[in-house]
Design a protein around this motif. Sequence first.
Motif, PDB file in Angstrom:
ATOM      1  N   GLN A  72      51.066  53.428  24.262  1.00  0.00           N
ATOM      2  CA  GLN A  72      50.473  52.102  24.032  1.00  0.00           C
ATOM      3  C   GLN A  72      49.547  52.129  22.812  1.00  0.00           C
ATOM      4  OE1 GLN A  72      49.143  49.275  27.060  1.00  0.00           O
ATOM      5  NE2 GLN A  72      49.550  50.885  28.577  1.00  0.00           N
ATOM      6  N   ILE A  73      48.777  53.204  22.657  1.00  0.00           N
ATOM      7  CA  ILE A  73      47.886  53.315  21.501  1.00  0.00           C
ATOM      8  C   ILE A  73      48.708  53.352  20.216  1.00  0.00           C
ATOM      9  CG2 ILE A  73      46.224  54.793  20.300  1.00  0.00           C
ATOM     10  CD1 ILE A  73      45.228  55.686  23.096  1.00  0.00           C
ATOM     11  N   LEU A  74      49.785  54.136  20.204  1.00  0.00           N
ATOM     12  CA  LEU A  74      50.617  54.251  19.009  1.00  0.00           C
ATOM     13  C   LEU A  74      51.246  52.907  18.641  1.00  0.00           C
ATOM     14  CD1 LEU A  74      51.531  56.320  16.884  1.00  0.00           C
ATOM     15  CD2 LEU A  74      53.587  56.664  18.254  1.00  0.00           C
ATOM     16  N   LYS A  75      51.753  52.180  19.618  1.00  0.00           N
ATOM     17  CA  LYS A  75      52.343  50.862  19.353  1.00  0.00           C
ATOM     18  C   LYS A  75      51.284  49.893  18.830  1.00  0.00           C
ATOM     19  CE  LYS A  75      56.087  51.243  22.687  1.00  0.00           C
ATOM     20  NZ  LYS A  75      56.598  50.822  23.992  1.00  0.00           N
ATOM     21  N   LEU A  76      50.099  49.910  19.431  1.00  0.00           N
ATOM     22  CA  LEU A  76      49.017  49.037  18.983  1.00  0.00           C
ATOM     23  C   LEU A  76      48.568  49.417  17.574  1.00  0.00           C
ATOM     24  CD1 LEU A  76      47.027  46.760  19.616  1.00  0.00           C
ATOM     25  CD2 LEU A  76      45.510  48.494  20.629  1.00  0.00           C
ATOM     26  N   GLN A  77      48.478  50.705  17.312  1.00  0.00           N
ATOM     27  CA  GLN A  77      48.105  51.187  15.980  1.00  0.00           C
ATOM     28  C   GLN A  77      49.102  50.678  14.938  1.00  0.00           C
ATOM     29  OE1 GLN A  77      46.798  55.363  15.511  1.00  0.00           O
ATOM     30  NE2 GLN A  77      48.637  55.622  14.277  1.00  0.00           N
ATOM     31  N   TYR A  78      50.374  50.777  15.260  1.00  0.00           N
ATOM     32  CA  TYR A  78      51.412  50.304  14.334  1.00  0.00           C
ATOM     33  C   TYR A  78      51.247  48.806  14.063  1.00  0.00           C
ATOM     34  CZ  TYR A  78      55.917  49.801  12.075  1.00  0.00           C
ATOM     35  OH  TYR A  78      56.906  49.529  11.163  1.00  0.00           O
ATOM     36  N   LEU A  79      50.997  48.032  15.106  1.00  0.00           N
ATOM     37  CA  LEU A  79      50.803  46.591  14.959  1.00  0.00           C
ATOM     38  C   LEU A  79      49.555  46.284  14.124  1.00  0.00           C
ATOM     39  CD1 LEU A  79      51.460  43.623  15.794  1.00  0.00           C
ATOM     40  CD2 LEU A  79      50.008  44.028  17.807  1.00  0.00           C
ATOM     41  N   CYS A  80      48.459  46.947  14.423  1.00  0.00           N
ATOM     42  CA  CYS A  80      47.180  46.646  13.773  1.00  0.00           C
ATOM     43  C   CYS A  80      47.139  47.044  12.305  1.00  0.00           C
ATOM     44  CB  CYS A  80      46.040  47.333  14.524  1.00  0.00           C
ATOM     45  SG  CYS A  80      45.743  46.623  16.153  1.00  0.00           S
ATOM     46  N   TYR A  81      47.819  48.090  11.936  1.00  0.00           N
ATOM     47  CA  TYR A  81      47.751  48.563  10.553  1.00  0.00           C
ATOM     48  C   TYR A  81      48.750  47.873   9.628  1.00  0.00           C
ATOM     49  CZ  TYR A  81      44.132  52.037  11.153  1.00  0.00           C
ATOM     50  OH  TYR A  81      42.922  52.654  11.365  1.00  0.00           O
ATOM     51  N   GLN A  82      49.564  46.957  10.146  1.00  0.00           N
ATOM     52  CA  GLN A  82      50.477  46.209   9.284  1.00  0.00           C
ATOM     53  C   GLN A  82      49.698  45.404   8.243  1.00  0.00           C
ATOM     54  OE1 GLN A  82      53.950  46.310   9.269  1.00  0.00           O
ATOM     55  NE2 GLN A  82      53.627  47.986  10.709  1.00  0.00           N
ATOM     56  N   SER A  83      48.610  44.774   8.665  1.00  0.00           N
ATOM     57  CA  SER A  83      47.825  43.961   7.730  1.00  0.00           C
ATOM     58  C   SER A  83      47.155  44.829   6.667  1.00  0.00           C
ATOM     59  CB  SER A  83      46.786  43.132   8.477  1.00  0.00           C
ATOM     60  OG  SER A  83      45.905  43.963   9.207  1.00  0.00           O
ATOM     61  N   GLU A  84      46.724  46.025   7.032  1.00  0.00           N
ATOM     62  CA  GLU A  84      46.142  46.950   6.054  1.00  0.00           C
ATOM     63  C   GLU A  84      47.202  47.381   5.042  1.00  0.00           C
ATOM     64  OE1 GLU A  84      42.729  48.377   5.796  1.00  0.00           O
ATOM     65  OE2 GLU A  84      42.544  46.493   6.861  1.00  0.00           O
ATOM     66  N   LEU A 102      47.824  44.571   2.706  1.00  0.00           N
ATOM     67  CA  LEU A 102      46.687  44.387   1.809  1.00  0.00           C
ATOM     68  C   LEU A 102      46.750  45.337   0.610  1.00  0.00           C
ATOM     69  CD1 LEU A 102      43.969  42.838   1.527  1.00  0.00           C
ATOM     70  CD2 LEU A 102      42.921  44.636   2.906  1.00  0.00           C
ATOM     71  N   TYR A 103      47.218  46.564   0.854  1.00  0.00           N
ATOM     72  CA  TYR A 103      47.259  47.579  -0.198  1.00  0.00           C
ATOM     73  C   TYR A 103      48.661  47.813  -0.749  1.00  0.00           C
ATOM     74  CZ  TYR A 103      42.517  48.302   1.305  1.00  0.00           C
ATOM     75  OH  TYR A 103      41.197  48.092   1.612  1.00  0.00           O
ATOM     76  N   GLY A 104      49.651  47.113  -0.203  1.00  0.00           N
ATOM     77  CA  GLY A 104      51.013  47.291  -0.675  1.00  0.00           C
ATOM     78  C   GLY A 104      51.541  48.695  -0.435  1.00  0.00           C
ATOM     79  N   ASP A 105      51.143  49.304   0.692  1.00  0.00           N
ATOM     80  CA  ASP A 105      51.531  50.687   0.983  1.00  0.00           C
ATOM     81  C   ASP A 105      51.810  50.834   2.478  1.00  0.00           C
ATOM     82  OD1 ASP A 105      51.918  53.399   1.234  1.00  0.00           O
ATOM     83  OD2 ASP A 105      49.976  53.970   0.386  1.00  0.00           O
ATOM     84  N   TYR A 106      53.092  50.891   2.829  1.00  0.00           N
ATOM     85  CA  TYR A 106      53.475  51.022   4.228  1.00  0.00           C
ATOM     86  C   TYR A 106      53.671  52.486   4.638  1.00  0.00           C
ATOM     87  CZ  TYR A 106      53.755  46.006   4.487  1.00  0.00           C
ATOM     88  OH  TYR A 106      53.420  44.671   4.481  1.00  0.00           O
ATOM     89  N   SER A 107      53.241  53.402   3.780  1.00  0.00           N
ATOM     90  CA  SER A 107      53.352  54.825   4.118  1.00  0.00           C
ATOM     91  C   SER A 107      52.010  55.389   4.565  1.00  0.00           C
ATOM     92  CB  SER A 107      53.882  55.616   2.920  1.00  0.00           C
ATOM     93  OG  SER A 107      52.935  55.609   1.855  1.00  0.00           O
ATOM     94  N   ILE A 108      51.038  54.523   4.855  1.00  0.00           N
ATOM     95  CA  ILE A 108      49.722  55.021   5.289  1.00  0.00           C
ATOM     96  C   ILE A 108      49.858  55.760   6.616  1.00  0.00           C
ATOM     97  CG2 ILE A 108      48.365  53.336   3.982  1.00  0.00           C
ATOM     98  CD1 ILE A 108      48.102  51.654   6.520  1.00  0.00           C
ATOM     99  N   GLU A 109      49.009  56.736   6.809  1.00  0.00           N
ATOM    100  CA  GLU A 109      49.112  57.648   7.949  1.00  0.00           C
ATOM    101  C   GLU A 109      49.178  56.949   9.311  1.00  0.00           C
ATOM    102  OE1 GLU A 109      48.092  60.413  11.095  1.00  0.00           O
ATOM    103  OE2 GLU A 109      46.740  58.846  10.395  1.00  0.00           O
ATOM    104  N   PRO A 110      48.395  55.902   9.560  1.00  0.00           N
ATOM    105  CA  PRO A 110      48.507  55.265  10.878  1.00  0.00           C
ATOM    106  C   PRO A 110      49.892  54.679  11.173  1.00  0.00           C
ATOM    107  CG  PRO A 110      46.466  54.614   9.808  1.00  0.00           C
ATOM    108  CD  PRO A 110      47.283  55.343   8.782  1.00  0.00           C
ATOM    109  N   LEU A 111      50.652  54.361  10.134  1.00  0.00           N
ATOM    110  CA  LEU A 111      51.998  53.815  10.337  1.00  0.00           C
ATOM    111  C   LEU A 111      53.064  54.898  10.407  1.00  0.00           C
ATOM    112  CD1 LEU A 111      51.943  50.665   8.025  1.00  0.00           C
ATOM    113  CD2 LEU A 111      51.524  50.808  10.492  1.00  0.00           C
ATOM    114  N   THR A 112      52.714  56.107  10.032  1.00  0.00           N
ATOM    115  CA  THR A 112      53.695  57.193  10.033  1.00  0.00           C
ATOM    116  C   THR A 112      53.367  58.279  11.064  1.00  0.00           C
ATOM    117  OG1 THR A 112      52.516  58.362   8.268  1.00  0.00           O
ATOM    118  CG2 THR A 112      54.268  56.825   7.593  1.00  0.00           C
ATOM    119  N   GLN A 113      52.248  58.143  11.756  1.00  0.00           N
ATOM    120  CA  GLN A 113      51.846  59.154  12.736  1.00  0.00           C
ATOM    121  C   GLN A 113      52.869  59.227  13.871  1.00  0.00           C
ATOM    122  OE1 GLN A 113      48.104  58.466  14.850  1.00  0.00           O
ATOM    123  NE2 GLN A 113      47.776  60.667  14.975  1.00  0.00           N
TER     124      GLN A 113
END
Length: 167
Positions: free
Chosen positions: A17-29, A32-43
């Motif tokens: 549940q934390i991983l799914k929520l993390q993926y959802l929450c970091y989409q906006s980040e 914002l930075y034009g980078d979908y390879s940030i660690e929270p999205l790839t963990q």
Amino acid sequence: MGMSVTISAAAETDAEQILKLQYLCYQSEAELYGDYSIEPLTQSLDDLRAELGSGCVLVARLGEEVVGSVRGTVDDDGTAVITGLIVHPRMQRHGLGGRLLGALETRLAGEWAARRFRLATGQRSEGNLRLYRKWGYEPTGTEEVTRKLTLVTLEKEATAVAFAASA
């Protein structure tokens, strides 16, 4: 009658549940930075499970659903590094991020003997910066991660915990 949000220590069974929520929450980040390879999205789930076992991880629950989370570790010098503060988009702007941050600070200062707190966020993440300033954090440095992303490091002494929690 509505349910209230409770904050407690995360269990290993919360990892998915934390991983799914993390993926959802970091989409906006990422947007914002034009980078979908940030660690929270790839963990990976295994990496997250390892984090759950190595530090202090709290979750906010609405019933059985994990709607927020935050993590922290304390080094030998007593510096707590706080990461992964996330709140479900539908629960944002209601004080839950501050409640999670305050609960983690209290736990790290009490059970883990933290003497200072450190966290980082992107320079364009105004909502995050506003929250951290409200809780007494002050910028101490920056690090250029990519051409588009500069991280701002913020810190405060653990003695400021009682003051911020009462604000």
